[in-house]
Scaffold this motif. Structure first.
Motif, PDB file in Angstrom:
ATOM      1  N   UNK A 154       0.800  -1.224   0.000  1.00 58.44           N
ATOM      2  CA  UNK A 154       0.000   0.000   0.000  1.00 58.44           C
ATOM      3  C   UNK A 154       0.832   1.273   0.000  1.00 58.44           C
ATOM      4  N   UNK A 155       2.040   1.179   0.517  1.00 59.95           N
ATOM      5  CA  UNK A 155       2.857   2.383   0.698  1.00 59.95           C
ATOM      6  C   UNK A 155       4.207   2.202   0.016  1.00 59.95           C
ATOM      7  N   UNK A 198       0.311   6.232  -3.532  1.00 61.92           N
ATOM      8  CA  UNK A 198      -0.094   4.917  -3.012  1.00 61.92           C
ATOM      9  C   UNK A 198       0.310   3.835  -4.003  1.00 61.92           C
ATOM     10  N   UNK A 199       0.684   2.729  -3.466  1.00 64.46           N
ATOM     11  CA  UNK A 199       1.178   1.647  -4.303  1.00 64.46           C
ATOM     12  C   UNK A 199       0.019   0.897  -4.968  1.00 64.46           C
ATOM     13  N   UNK A 200      -0.563   1.521  -5.974  1.00 63.75           N
ATOM     14  CA  UNK A 200      -1.725   0.958  -6.650  1.00 63.75           C
ATOM     15  C   UNK A 200      -1.384   0.690  -8.115  1.00 63.75           C
ATOM     16  N   UNK A 204      -8.202   3.163 -14.814  1.00 61.36           N
ATOM     17  CA  UNK A 204      -9.074   4.334 -14.981  1.00 61.36           C
ATOM     18  C   UNK A 204      -9.525   4.859 -13.629  1.00 61.36           C
ATOM     19  N   UNK A 205      -9.611   3.967 -12.627  1.00 63.50           N
ATOM     20  CA  UNK A 205     -10.188   4.365 -11.346  1.00 63.50           C
ATOM     21  C   UNK A 205      -9.188   4.511 -10.215  1.00 63.50           C
ATOM     22  N   UNK A 206      -7.936   4.155 -10.483  1.00 66.34           N
ATOM     23  CA  UNK A 206      -6.931   4.263  -9.417  1.00 66.34           C
ATOM     24  C   UNK A 206      -5.614   4.732 -10.025  1.00 66.34           C
ATOM     25  N   UNK A 207      -4.850   5.499  -9.253  1.00 65.56           N
ATOM     26  CA  UNK A 207      -3.546   5.941  -9.734  1.00 65.56           C
ATOM     27  C   UNK A 207      -2.589   5.942  -8.559  1.00 65.56           C
ATOM     28  N   UNK A 208      -1.307   5.776  -8.854  1.00 62.08           N
ATOM     29  CA  UNK A 208      -0.347   5.746  -7.741  1.00 62.08           C
ATOM     30  C   UNK A 208       0.015   7.148  -7.264  1.00 62.08           C
ATOM     31  N   UNK A 209      -0.345   8.158  -8.054  1.00 61.64           N
ATOM     32  CA  UNK A 209      -0.134   9.548  -7.622  1.00 61.64           C
ATOM     33  C   UNK A 209      -1.474  10.272  -7.737  1.00 61.64           C
TER      34      UNK A 209
END
Ligand code: PHE
Length: 345
Positions: A154-155, A198-200, A204-209
């Motif tokens: 996650x981090x 976040x470490x994602x 389309x719905x999530x980004x790491x920044x």
């Protein structure tokens, strides 16, 4: 007539400097006109002794030709100068050159709008580092040691996460709250805009920044009602005067009680549409009363002071404002997308 006279006149002709056509004409009359100095010499020439005629004739002719050539040369220079002056950049009637204007990034536009609303309410603006330590991001915010956010999945960790107080990329702007509580004089009223990580997997719905704006208000006797009022006023400034808010119970380690806030859908006005997925409500932020443990961790007397905090995602608000649902658009710098916001400067 003497040779010296002629030489002196020749030197004078050669040194001639005229700027305007009028000055040139005056010079021509002075030397070559009917009563001009050279013309007069030609008249005198008639009285010159026969044996000197050849010599004087030659130098006089040279003088006359030199004067005529000089006048022509000066005219040519004056003409080109006049032509370039009239065609130069000094034509004030010409329209100006237009430069293509850039446009502000949609994330910047929304961030400024959010911050501007809270500034109007009397909040200061504070910023903190993006590369933070575990204390400010988790420990001081009451995260238990086994909380999943403290895992590598996650981090993003900069140093090993099994060492004491590891360095990491902040996962939320709540760490700036901690820095404010540690350093600012009470009462505190701040908003903290910033980038979080976040470490994602990117989709389309999530980004790491992405970007958040955090809010914090600490004083004596601050209540949940104050928080509700601040958020309602914000929502009406941001989404329009008819906007309603609703709070749902939630959980954050650093606030108690905690809530998630929805605003009435400003597309369908509560009737239900595909933006609000038929519910009539859109989630915009998380909030809560600052947990006494958090106040104490930063050296604030929780018996005397209380406060509220809230945090919202800038891209999420931009999404609601412009219905841009694919988060990746905000980070790819595609000019076709960015130009859509040109009028929002
Ligand atoms: N930090 C929380 C998040 O990133 C949002 C939040 C901020 C919640 C402040 C409550 C108070 O989701």
């Amino acid at each position: 007539m003497t040779r010296e006279q002629i030489e002196a006149l020749k030197a004078e002709v050669e040194a001639l400097q005229c700027k305007t056509e009028q000055e040139i004409e005056e010079a021509r009359v002075r030397f070559l006109g009917k009563k001009g100095e050279i013309t007069r010499l030609f008249e005198e020439f008639r009285t010159v002794d026969k044996d000197q005629k050849k010599e004087f004739g030659q130098v006089l002719n040279q003088l006359k030709n030199a004067a005529a050539a000089k006048i022509e040369e000066l005219k040519a220079v004056a003409q080109t100068f006049a032509a370039s002056a009239s065609a130069s950049a000094y034509d004030l009637t010409k329209p100006g050159d237009s430069y293509p204007l850039g446009s502000r990034h949609p994330v910047s536009i929304v961030r400024e709008e959010i911050v501007g609303i809270f500034r109007k309410f009397g909040y200061d603006v504070a910023e903190g580092p993006e590369v933070e330590d575990d204390w400010h991001v988790f420990e001081a915010l009451n995260f238990p040691p086994e909380h999943p956010a403290r895992e590598m999945q996650d981090t993003f960790f900069v140093t090993d996460n099994d060492q004491k107080n590891p360095i990491l990329l902040r996962t939320h702007t709540s760490c700036v709250q901690v820095r404010c509580m540690e350093t600012m004089k009470l009462p505190i009223r701040v908003v903290c805009p910033g980038r979080v990580f976040r470490n994602e997997a990117i989709s389309a719905r999530a980004h790491c920044i992405f970007h958040q704006v955090e809010g914090l208000y600490i004083d004596e006797n601050v209540t949940f009602a104050d928080m509700k009022q601040a958020i309602l006023l914000f929502a009406r400034e941001m989404f329009g005067p008819e906007t309603e808010i609703r709070m749902r119970p939630s959980y954050f380690p650093f606030t108690e009680p905690s809530a998630e806030v929805d605003v009435s859908c400003n597309i369908c006005h509560g009737k239900g549409c595909n933006i609000c997925k038929g519910t009539g409500w859109l989630e915009i932020l998380g909030c809560g009363m600052v947990d006494p443990n958090v106040l104490e961790a930063s050296g604030i007397d929780s018996k005397k002071y209380s406060g509220f905090a809230f945090g919202m995602g800038v891209e999420r608000i931009a999404m609601l404002k412009w219905q841009v649902k694919d988060l990746r658009n905000y980070f790819e710098n595609d000019l076709r997308f960015l130009k859509e916001f040109e009028t929002n400067i």
